[in-house]
Scaffold this motif. Structure first.
Motif, PDB file in Angstrom:
ATOM      1  N   ARG A   1       7.788   2.897 -22.984  1.00 34.31           N
ATOM      2  CA  ARG A   1       7.730   1.732 -23.865  1.00 34.31           C
ATOM      3  C   ARG A   1       8.764   0.667 -23.492  1.00 34.31           C
ATOM      4  N   GLY A   2       9.959   1.138 -23.143  1.00 34.26           N
ATOM      5  CA  GLY A   2      11.018   0.203 -22.795  1.00 34.26           C
ATOM      6  C   GLY A   2      10.724  -0.610 -21.555  1.00 34.26           C
ATOM      7  N   PHE A   3       9.816  -0.122 -20.764  1.00 33.54           N
ATOM      8  CA  PHE A   3       9.546  -0.821 -19.508  1.00 33.54           C
ATOM      9  C   PHE A   3       8.617  -1.999 -19.669  1.00 33.54           C
ATOM     10  N   TRP A   4       8.151  -2.239 -20.894  1.00 33.25           N
ATOM     11  CA  TRP A   4       7.383  -3.475 -21.095  1.00 33.25           C
ATOM     12  C   TRP A   4       8.221  -4.654 -20.667  1.00 33.25           C
ATOM     13  N   HIS A   5       9.540  -4.499 -20.795  1.00 34.87           N
ATOM     14  CA  HIS A   5      10.411  -5.629 -20.448  1.00 34.87           C
ATOM     15  C   HIS A   5      10.257  -6.024 -18.988  1.00 34.87           C
ATOM     16  N   CYS A   6      10.117  -5.014 -18.120  1.00 29.62           N
ATOM     17  CA  CYS A   6      10.092  -5.327 -16.679  1.00 29.62           C
ATOM     18  C   CYS A   6       8.943  -6.260 -16.324  1.00 29.62           C
ATOM     19  N   PRO A   7       7.699  -5.830 -16.542  1.00 30.93           N
ATOM     20  CA  PRO A   7       6.611  -6.741 -16.182  1.00 30.93           C
ATOM     21  C   PRO A   7       6.596  -8.001 -17.009  1.00 30.93           C
ATOM     22  N   SER A   8       6.934  -7.866 -18.287  1.00 35.45           N
ATOM     23  CA  SER A   8       6.881  -9.059 -19.126  1.00 35.45           C
ATOM     24  C   SER A   8       7.889 -10.104 -18.665  1.00 35.45           C
TER      25      SER A   8
ATOM     26  N   ASN B   1      -2.298  12.320 -17.849  1.00 36.63           N
ATOM     27  CA  ASN B   1      -0.869  12.028 -17.724  1.00 36.63           C
ATOM     28  C   ASN B   1      -0.645  10.607 -17.241  1.00 36.63           C
ATOM     29  N   LEU B   2      -1.627   9.738 -17.485  1.00 38.36           N
ATOM     30  CA  LEU B   2      -1.537   8.377 -16.962  1.00 38.36           C
ATOM     31  C   LEU B   2      -0.409   7.601 -17.642  1.00 38.36           C
ATOM     32  N   THR B   3       0.376   6.897 -16.842  1.00 36.76           N
ATOM     33  CA  THR B   3       1.477   6.094 -17.388  1.00 36.76           C
ATOM     34  C   THR B   3       1.161   4.613 -17.199  1.00 36.76           C
ATOM     35  N   PRO B   4       1.795   3.753 -17.994  1.00 32.77           N
ATOM     36  CA  PRO B   4       1.566   2.309 -17.832  1.00 32.77           C
ATOM     37  C   PRO B   4       1.885   1.841 -16.421  1.00 32.77           C
ATOM     38  N   ALA B   5       2.976   2.365 -15.856  1.00 37.45           N
ATOM     39  CA  ALA B   5       3.362   1.919 -14.508  1.00 37.45           C
ATOM     40  C   ALA B   5       2.246   2.219 -13.509  1.00 37.45           C
ATOM     41  N   ALA B   6       1.654   3.411 -13.611  1.00 40.16           N
ATOM     42  CA  ALA B   6       0.578   3.779 -12.683  1.00 40.16           C
ATOM     43  C   ALA B   6      -0.650   2.897 -12.914  1.00 40.16           C
TER      44      ALA B   6
ATOM     45  N   MET C   1       0.840  -1.199   0.000  1.00 41.12           N
ATOM     46  CA  MET C   1       0.000   0.000   0.000  1.00 41.12           C
ATOM     47  C   MET C   1       0.882   1.258   0.000  1.00 41.12           C
ATOM     48  N   GLY C   2       1.886   1.274   0.874  1.00 44.52           N
ATOM     49  CA  GLY C   2       2.794   2.424   0.932  1.00 44.52           C
ATOM     50  C   GLY C   2       3.582   2.589  -0.353  1.00 44.52           C
ATOM     51  N   LEU C   3       4.001   1.449  -0.910  1.00 48.99           N
ATOM     52  CA  LEU C   3       4.773   1.465  -2.164  1.00 48.99           C
ATOM     53  C   LEU C   3       3.974   2.111  -3.289  1.00 48.99           C
ATOM     54  N   VAL C   4       2.696   1.751  -3.365  1.00 49.24           N
ATOM     55  CA  VAL C   4       1.858   2.289  -4.442  1.00 49.24           C
ATOM     56  C   VAL C   4       1.667   3.799  -4.251  1.00 49.24           C
ATOM     57  N   TYR C   5       1.438   4.229  -3.026  1.00 50.44           N
ATOM     58  CA  TYR C   5       1.259   5.661  -2.784  1.00 50.44           C
ATOM     59  C   TYR C   5       2.521   6.433  -3.165  1.00 50.44           C
ATOM     60  N   TYR C   6       3.675   5.863  -2.800  1.00 49.99           N
ATOM     61  CA  TYR C   6       4.942   6.527  -3.119  1.00 49.99           C
ATOM     62  C   TYR C   6       5.145   6.594  -4.638  1.00 49.99           C
ATOM     63  N   ALA C   7       4.960   5.434  -5.277  1.00 46.33           N
ATOM     64  CA  ALA C   7       5.246   5.368  -6.710  1.00 46.33           C
ATOM     65  C   ALA C   7       4.240   6.178  -7.530  1.00 46.33           C
TER      66      ALA C   7
ATOM     67  N   ALA D   1       9.422  -0.074 -12.650  1.00 48.19           N
ATOM     68  CA  ALA D   1       9.491   0.874 -13.768  1.00 48.19           C
ATOM     69  C   ALA D   1       9.694   2.298 -13.251  1.00 48.19           C
ATOM     70  N   THR D   2       8.927   2.665 -12.218  1.00 48.60           N
ATOM     71  CA  THR D   2       9.052   4.008 -11.650  1.00 48.60           C
ATOM     72  C   THR D   2      10.439   4.228 -11.064  1.00 48.60           C
ATOM     73  N   PHE D   3      10.916   3.205 -10.403  1.00 52.69           N
ATOM     74  CA  PHE D   3      12.209   3.304  -9.724  1.00 52.69           C
ATOM     75  C   PHE D   3      13.346   3.484 -10.738  1.00 52.69           C
ATOM     76  N   ILE D   4      13.272   2.723 -11.823  1.00 52.65           N
ATOM     77  CA  ILE D   4      14.322   2.834 -12.852  1.00 52.65           C
ATOM     78  C   ILE D   4      14.325   4.245 -13.440  1.00 52.65           C
ATOM     79  N   LYS D   5      13.131   4.778 -13.645  1.00 57.37           N
ATOM     80  CA  LYS D   5      13.058   6.140 -14.189  1.00 57.37           C
ATOM     81  C   LYS D   5      13.603   7.155 -13.190  1.00 57.37           C
TER      82      LYS D   5
END
Lengths: 129, 339
Positions: free
Chosen positions: B221-228, B143-148, B62-68, B200-204
């Motif tokens: 776009r490059g972050f598709w790799h992370c979840p995939s 401004n929605l991002t895939p990570a969010a 929960m905290g992680l999501v709020y932060y990210a 993804a957020t952390f890498i950015k």
């Protein structure tokens, strides 16, 4: 965003409908076994024993225990519990005679569930004792 | 303000984790030292340990999501007050579980050994979290991002998967199935999604990926790799797990694995925008993205793990190992649509 919401909504609806539909299916489980499940839970047996391989690994798996030990031996064990090794004094939790019968009824029902051979039979590792 | 809330969640999670370690040591000592006096019997001590192991990652998530989310969207979460109530609710429910178990009062279902009332508190807390997160991304939809989006899906699924566990099942198979949804699907679906978004957020935030001005959402776009890749790792682990536990035919894992690998190969290559990625993916994949999630979750439950399948173990085994794994990939495919 709109597509995300549509897909999310449809998935959630399908998930909920299938869940509630399955929960209402008739389950041929005897009433004694239902009571036995409550006994199983009230003594927190799952903390030490496993069913279908899930649970605590301190003690034996109970999935097919009725077939292995027999009902009389199990009832005697539950009513007059022995010392739990490696303890010298601490006993296995005991139950009343009625609770023992309900618990055995539950374990008899569990024994009928097909598990594709789980749990696997015990074997000795080469070089082991 | 979001960071302040995230720190509180983090502190609660780390504290529980520390106590869990001590409980584990005490439990281990009871197993090693015969007749060791203990105010809490082993079976209830283990229950406390297990429930701590379940709830500290939940609170941390929960905290992680709020932060990210704050990092991703560049704005605070929808309601700090709601998040605060949510924190106290989940921590209070967790303490209620531990205290009642210490007095040997519980429900005896593994991972849900506490009284159902307290899990209702956890559920309510998760509903508040999901509401807060969804309102946050709706406010920031331009401004929605895939990570969010991925993190949001993960957090929404947490209460959904918990719902059946608030009910009582007399059938042991139904009981195991709904427990499975939390024990495994929380870990291998909801938490994976939130963690993928966070990675993804952390890498950015580390500056390892450039974000061109005005093209924020394309830069992901490059972050598709992370979840995939995380999902591919899951494919290997889950298929292996099923083979070991349920004698899963090895071939049944090949299709979903190939499907997901195809997704990794096709999405980032040579496409200029996420929408093109999604279109390419739709054209080349044997199953559309939403179909994966839909088929996976509903078929897994209705076919693979329902009471219908009780006497059809082969059907259950295949559905369990194959279609359900496909469901996870389907969840991953929503990543593409979120662009």
């Amino acid at each position: 965003m709109r597509m995300l919401m549509i897909i999310g909504g449809v998935s959630v609806a399908a998930f909920l409908i299938s869940s509630f539909a399955s929960a209402r299916l008739p389950a041929p489980i005897p009433q004694d076994a239902v009571q036995g499940k409550k006994v199983w839970q009230s003594y927190n047996c799952i903390s030490c024993h496993t069913l279908f391989g899930n649970g605590g690994y301190v003690a034996d798996d109970m999935t097919h225990i009725v077939m292995k030990r027999g009902q009389d031996e199990l009832k005697e064990f539950l009513i007059n519990p022995p010392v739990m090794r490696p303890n010298r004094e601490r006993l296995h939790p005991g139950v009343s005679s009625a609770e023992a019968e309900q618990l055995i009824s539950y374990l008899k029902y569990v024994d009928t569930i097909p598990t594709l051979g789980w749990p696997p039979p015990a074997y000795t590792v080469k070089g082991g004792r | 303000m979001s960071l302040k809330m995230a720190r509180r969640f983090c502190l609660a999670a780390v504290s529980l984790f520390g106590v869990q370690g001590m409980v584990a040591l005490l439990g281990a000592a009871e197993l090693v030292i015969p007749d060791l006096p203990s105010p809490i019997p082993f079976e209830y001590g283990r229950a406390i340990h297990v429930n701590m192991a379940t709830l500290w990652p939940l609170i941390g998530t929960m905290g992680l999501v709020y932060y990210a989310l704050q990092e991703e969207l560049g704005r605070d979460i929808f309601s700090q007050r709601l998040a605060n109530w949510q924190l106290w609710l989940v921590v209070g429910s967790a303490l209620g579980i531990y205290i009642t178990l210490a007095f040997q009062i519980g429900n005896g279902r593994e991972f849900f050994e506490g009284l159902p009332l307290f899990y209702a508190g956890v559920f309510l807390s998760l509903v508040l979290a999901a509401y807060n997160v969804v309102r946050t991304i709706i406010r920031a939809r331009s401004n929605l991002t895939p990570a969010a989006a991925v993190m949001t899906i993960g957090i929404v699924f947490l209460p959904l998967l918990l719902i059946p566990n608030l009910m009582r099942f007399s059938n042991p198979i139904a009981d195991e199935v709904v427990k499975f949804w939390v024990v495994h699907l929380w870990e291998e679906m909801a938490f994976e999604l939130t963690t993928s978004g966070f990675i993804a957020t952390f890498i950015k935030s580390l500056g390892l990926a450039a974000v061109p001005r005005g093209q924020h959402h394309y830069a992901d776009r490059g972050f598709w790799h992370c979840p995939s890749l995380l999902l591919d790792r899951d494919a290997c682990l889950l298929v292996g797990n099923r083979i070991y536990i349920q004698h899963l035919p090895i071939g049944s894992g090949c299709f979903p694995a190939a499907y997901d690998l195809q997704g990794v190969e096709t999405s980032p290559q040579g496409n200029q925008t996420g929408k093109v990625c999604a279109l390419v993916h739709f054209e080349q994949s044997p199953l559309p993205c939403p179909g994966g999630l839909f088929a996976g979750i509903s078929d897994h439950h209705t076919l693979g793990e329902s009471l219908h399948a009780r006497n059809l173990p082969d059907l259950r085994t295949c559905a369990h190992g194959c279609i359900w794994v496909l469901g996870i990939f389907g969840a991953g495919r929503i990543l593409l649509l979120s662009k």
